[in-house]
Structures are given as structure tokens and as C-alpha cells.
Design an enzyme around this catalytic site. Structure first.
Site, PDB file in Angstrom:
ATOM      1  N   GLY A   1       8.012  -8.812   9.416  1.00 25.31           N
ATOM      2  CA  GLY A   1       9.078  -7.885   9.358  1.00 25.31           C
ATOM      3  C   GLY A   1      10.500  -7.995   9.475  1.00 25.31           C
TER       4      GLY A   1
ATOM      5  N   GLY B   1       5.597  -1.025   7.255  1.00 27.56           N
ATOM      6  CA  GLY B   1       4.436  -2.034   6.504  1.00 27.56           C
ATOM      7  C   GLY B   1       4.419  -0.811   5.448  1.00 27.56           C
ATOM      8  N   ASP B   2       3.910   0.394   5.688  1.00 29.01           N
ATOM      9  CA  ASP B   2       3.226   1.246   4.853  1.00 29.01           C
ATOM     10  C   ASP B   2       3.896   1.340   3.861  1.00 29.01           C
ATOM     11  OD1 ASP B   2       0.945   1.260   6.745  1.00 29.01           O
ATOM     12  OD2 ASP B   2       1.766   3.036   7.664  1.00 29.01           O
TER      13      ASP B   2
END
Length: 315
Positions: free
Chosen positions: A226, A256-257
């Protein structure tokens, strides 16, 4: 292998419509809070990663399914606009996949998935897609379609000699016999704990989790942290810890993707892990400054401009 300067990325996974509610704060159990507005954004972890790779100038093929509802056409069209080949996207009777997402003032999200057509993608549906493996440099997989289908895809990629990246999200314990088939295991803190059993609370525990996953068979581990950045570790003993680029966060949905898709495209294109990590970190940083999943994913030119600024304008 890919042509020089072009990665061939095959994505097998989910295609969703994200129904996004903005709230000041997330409700506690049993509590009702006022929403600040609702919007609709094409999403799904598979589709997000496909768009991220395509916007990083990879040649991308998407394998997945949408429903016969009104969202199906919109989801396919959106992928095509991003340059993703959708010839292998199937229609399944019923609803498309839906994700109900609450985003608070800090940009943090809570997500409920309704699988819809994604849950109907079966191993038999991969038969027609098998010739596509021969033209791929890497296959990206997640956990928003049935596991038996994902497992069949891993086996097919392995048989074709294609690199496999698995992002086990939503988090689950990846079977021990699958880990040795993975060239890259991409996880966040929650997913790392589910697979390794190590609760990631700091850098030392992140390193421990990554080391365990490599020891269990994964060729390399990409552990996204993160706002704290990312940790990469591979079987050769190479370890890279990269902090996140500081930005004003609006919405973390799809970050994240974005990282995974951008990393895969740049890693395959250059073969340079460190460069791919910086490139992906920049892509993710840009994405969190914007609302939505696919709508927030930057193009290569934006990423390169961002990195130039971070380097003080040096090229």
C-alpha cells in the site's frame, strides 16, 4: 517471445462493473451512514490488470466472461477502447460481475463481490483459448473466477512454457503444489498472510513472508504494501524494497491491479526487475490520485513523465 519493445500479456480473470459509493467514513456493523454519491466504473481484477498492461503499451488479450445484462456491452467496449483484444471474452446468461465498493474520505475502500458471469467461467471454456497461450509471454491470473478454472489455466500456461503470475485476491491459501508453477506470486499484506501464514506488520515480517513463499516454491514474490511501497524477492536471493511515491490519495480502488499489470508489461518488455518496479510504483501512485478502477489507470506517457519529475527532470 515478444517483439522488441512489446510484451504479449494474456489475462484470464474477472470483468466487473464497479458500483462505487462515496462516504465520509465506513459504517460499523448495524450502522447506516449517508452516501455522498454513487458512480459506475468498469472494473474486475482481471480487466483492471489487462487495462494497466495495455496502457503500458503491451499487447493484451483478455479471457473472461460478461453477462447478457446491460453492463456486458459496456464492459467489453471499455476494454476495447483501452486496446485490449476481447475476442476471447464470452457471454454467459445472466448478470455481469458486480463489485459494490464503499470509498471513504481517506480513499480507503471496502468491497463486496457478486460473481455473476465470472463465476460461470469454466475450465472447458479455456479449450478455445488454448492457442492463445502459444503467443503469450506471461499469463496474469487472480481469484475472482472459479479456482478450478484458474488452476486449469496455470497448468495450460505451464505446459506451453509461458510465465505465470498469480494474484490470489480475494485472499486464499494457494495449494502447495501450485506454488512451484508460479513465476511470480503477487500479493498484498492480507494475501501474503493467507498464503504464508505470516502476519505482515512491518518490513521484517514482510521479508519473512516473502522468503517463506519463495522457499515454498514460487520463483519470485511481489509483495505490495500500500502506502509503504513494495517488496520483491526471488529464488536467486535478490531482494528489492521500494517505498511508495508520495501523492495525495483520492481512491485506492484498483491500485494493486494497476501495479501488477504495469509491472508485468515492463518486466517482460525490459527484463529489468528494478526498472519495472519503479515503473509500476509510478503507475499505482498516479492511479490513487483519481477515482475509479480502470478510469484511474495511467498511460505510458503519463508514467514516464511522472518518473522524470521524480528524477528531478532528468531523462
Amino acid at each position: 517471445m515478444a517483439n522488441v519493445g512489446m510484451a504479449n500479456v494474456m489475462v484470464i480473470g474477472s470483468i466487473n462493473m464497479d458500483v462505487v459509493n462515496r462516504v465520509h467514513r465506513h459504517p460499523r456493523p448495524g450502522e447506516t451512514v449517508h452516501g455522498l454519491g454513487t458512480s459506475y466504473h468498469p472494473g474486475g481484477k482481471g480487466a483492471n490488470q489487462a487495462v494497466a498492461a495495455a496502457r503500458a503499451d503491451a499487447r493484451v488479450t483478455m479471457v473472461g466472461a460478461v453477462g447478457t445484462d446491460g453492463f456486458g456491452d459496456e464492459l467489453i467496449t471499455n476494454l476495447q477502447r483501452a486496446g485490449v483484444d476481447t475476442a476471447a471474452v464470452l457471454r454467459k446468461e445472466g448478470t455481469s460481475g458486480l463489485a459494490f465498493i464503499d470509498v471513504d474520505d481517506a480513499g480507503e475502500n471496502l468491497i463486496i463481490l457478486s460473481a455473476g458471469a465470472n463465476g460461470k467461467l469454466s475450465p472447458s471454456d479455456l479449450v478455445a483459448a488454448r492457442p492463445l497461450f502459444a503467443g503469450a509471454d506471461i499469463v496474469l491470473l487472480q481469484n475472482e473466477i472459479p479456482w478450478e478454472t484458474t488452476r486449469a489455466a496455470i497448468a495450460a500456461a505451464h505446459d506451453a512454457g509461458v510465465r505465470v503470475c498469480l494474484n490470489p485476491a480475494p485472499a486464499f491459501a494457494v495449494p502447495a503444489d501450485v506454488l512451484p508453477l508460479l513465476h511470480l506470486l503477487a500479493v498484498n499484506e492480507t494475501e501474503a498472510e493467507a498464503v504464508s501464514g505470516v502476519k505482515v506488520t512491518d518490513d521484517a515480517r514482510a521479508a519473512e513472508a516473502a522468503a517463506q513463499l519463495v522457499a515454498a516454491g514460487a520463483e519470485a514474490v511481489l509483495l505490495t504494501l500500500g502506502g509503504d511501497g513494495v517488496l520483491y524477492r526471488d529464488r536467486g536471493g535478490r531482494s528489492i524494497r521500494l517505498p511508495a511515491y508520495p501523492v495525495d490519495v483520492v481512491d485506492t480502488t484498483g491500485a494493486g491491479d494497476t501495479f501488477i499489470g504495469a509491472f508485468a508489461a515492463e518486466w517482460v518488455r525490459t527484463g529489468d526487475v528494478a526498472a519495472a518496479l519503479h515503473f509500476a510504483a509510478a503507475a499505482a501512485a498516479i492511479s490513487v490520485t483519481r477515482p475509479g478502477a480502470q478510469a484511474s489507470i495511467p498511460a505510458r506517457a503519463e508514467i514516464e513523465a511522472f518518473l522524470a519529475v521524480q528524477r528531478g527532470g532528468r531523462t
